[in-house]
Design a protein around this motif. Structure first.
Motif, PDB file in Angstrom:
ATOM      1  N   TYR A  53       0.956  -1.299   0.060  1.00 37.53           N
ATOM      2  CA  TYR A  53       0.136  -0.037   0.104  1.00 37.53           C
ATOM      3  C   TYR A  53       0.870   1.206   0.073  1.00 37.53           C
ATOM      4  CZ  TYR A  53      -4.023  -2.885   1.173  1.00 37.53           C
ATOM      5  OH  TYR A  53      -5.273  -3.701   1.385  1.00 37.53           O
ATOM      6  N   ASP A  56      -0.781   8.468   1.370  1.00 37.62           N
ATOM      7  CA  ASP A  56      -0.353   9.974   1.345  1.00 37.62           C
ATOM      8  C   ASP A  56      -0.616  10.409   2.643  1.00 37.62           C
ATOM      9  OD1 ASP A  56      -0.286  12.622   1.198  1.00 37.62           O
ATOM     10  OD2 ASP A  56      -1.476  12.590  -0.688  1.00 37.62           O
ATOM     11  N   ASN A  64      -4.316   9.112   3.579  1.00 33.69           N
ATOM     12  CA  ASN A  64      -5.162   8.638   2.515  1.00 33.69           C
ATOM     13  C   ASN A  64      -4.384   7.605   1.526  1.00 33.69           C
ATOM     14  OD1 ASN A  64      -7.288   8.500   0.427  1.00 33.69           O
ATOM     15  ND2 ASN A  64      -6.319  10.176  -0.722  1.00 33.69           N
ATOM     16  N   VAL A  66      -3.191   6.065  -1.588  1.00 32.53           N
ATOM     17  CA  VAL A  66      -3.408   6.228  -3.093  1.00 32.53           C
ATOM     18  C   VAL A  66      -2.952   5.449  -3.960  1.00 32.53           C
ATOM     19  CG1 VAL A  66      -2.965   8.868  -2.498  1.00 32.53           C
ATOM     20  CG2 VAL A  66      -0.808   7.538  -2.745  1.00 32.53           C
ATOM     21  N   GLY A  67      -2.501   4.413  -3.311  1.00 31.51           N
ATOM     22  CA  GLY A  67      -2.279   3.352  -4.399  1.00 31.51           C
ATOM     23  C   GLY A  67      -1.964   2.047  -3.720  1.00 31.51           C
ATOM     24  N   THR A  69      -0.839  -2.422  -4.641  1.00 29.78           N
ATOM     25  CA  THR A  69      -0.875  -3.660  -5.524  1.00 29.78           C
ATOM     26  C   THR A  69      -0.615  -5.063  -4.821  1.00 29.78           C
ATOM     27  OG1 THR A  69       0.368  -4.392  -7.538  1.00 29.78           O
ATOM     28  CG2 THR A  69       1.767  -3.361  -5.832  1.00 29.78           C
ATOM     29  N   ASN A 107       3.244   6.223 -11.097  1.00 33.74           N
ATOM     30  CA  ASN A 107       1.752   6.276 -11.062  1.00 33.74           C
ATOM     31  C   ASN A 107       1.322   5.339  -9.758  1.00 33.74           C
ATOM     32  OD1 ASN A 107      -0.960   6.548 -11.127  1.00 33.74           O
ATOM     33  ND2 ASN A 107      -1.241   5.527 -13.092  1.00 33.74           N
ATOM     34  N   ALA A 109      -1.371   5.090  -8.060  1.00 35.89           N
ATOM     35  CA  ALA A 109      -2.727   4.444  -8.207  1.00 35.89           C
ATOM     36  C   ALA A 109      -2.559   3.180  -8.774  1.00 35.89           C
ATOM     37  CB  ALA A 109      -3.810   5.372  -8.794  1.00 35.89           C
ATOM     38  N   ASP A 110      -1.621   2.856  -9.990  1.00 36.09           N
ATOM     39  CA  ASP A 110      -1.412   1.599 -10.819  1.00 36.09           C
ATOM     40  C   ASP A 110       0.195   1.212 -10.789  1.00 36.09           C
ATOM     41  OD1 ASP A 110      -2.197  -0.344 -12.642  1.00 36.09           O
ATOM     42  OD2 ASP A 110      -1.990   0.963 -14.294  1.00 36.09           O
TER      43      ASP A 110
END
Length: 186
Positions: A53, A56, A64, A66-67, A69, A107, A109-110
């Motif tokens: 994870y 932010d 928060n 923010v991303g 995987t 990025n 988020a991805d």
């Protein structure tokens, strides 16, 4: 630890040591195995079993996610390190360093997997560190292993140092790299 404590990421204000104050918290659905904070204190990188994870934390009272995987397999992630610029993440997958997983966090988020480096029987590691210049990676476990990561798509081993004492192999509980990166504390 008791209950779901291992699943909670908290931020505390300790400027007045006699009155610490919790600023915020995030609860995850799995145990947090490892956590690192970016050098600019704006992001937290957490390993939670087979998830990575990115949080932010620029607003300490409102962190928060923010991303993130999945590791790509069911094998647990055990430690994490992030490049100085926060764009590349490194994680040890497996209790005895089955793989080193490298992500592109440009990025958040991805995130994209850039490389997976399989270990050999000599390279057991539990902790991972990245140098400030993001050119060298250290794993610490049964051995200390240095890797050249200047090209993350072509990671190469530089050196391996056995971790032994007069009593035999040492189990590493924690390790830290000094600020000047010239000393490893185990």
């Amino acid at each position: 630890r008791f209950g779901d404590v291992d699943k909670v990421f908290e931020i505390w204000n300790i400027s007045d040591a006699s009155k610490p104050r919790r600023l915020s918290s995030l609860t995850f659905d799995c145990e947090i195995e490892s956590m690192k904070i970016s050098r600019d204190n704006r992001k937290s990188y957490l390993l939670c079993q087979d998830m990575f994870y990115i949080v932010d934390i620029s607003d300490l009272e409102s962190p928060n996610i923010v991303g993130g995987t999945k590791a790509g397999t069911s094998i647990l992630l055990t430690d994490v390190a992030v490049s100085e610029d926060g764009k590349t993440g490194f994680a040890i997958q497996g209790v005895r360093f089955v793989q080193l997983v490298v992500w592109n966090f440009t990025n958040p988020a991805d995130p994209e997997v850039l490389a997976r480096v399989d270990s050999d029987k000599e390279s057991y590691g539990k902790k991972v560190f990245v140098s400030k210049d993001s050119k060298t990676l250290f794993t610490v476990g049964d051995n200390i292993i240095l890797y050249n990561i200047s090209d993350v798509k072509s990671i190469s081993q530089l050196a391996i140092f056995p971790m032994e004492s007069d009593q035999g192999v040492v189990e590493i509980l924690e390790a830290r790299l000094s600020e000047d990166e010239k000393t490893l504390f185990i």
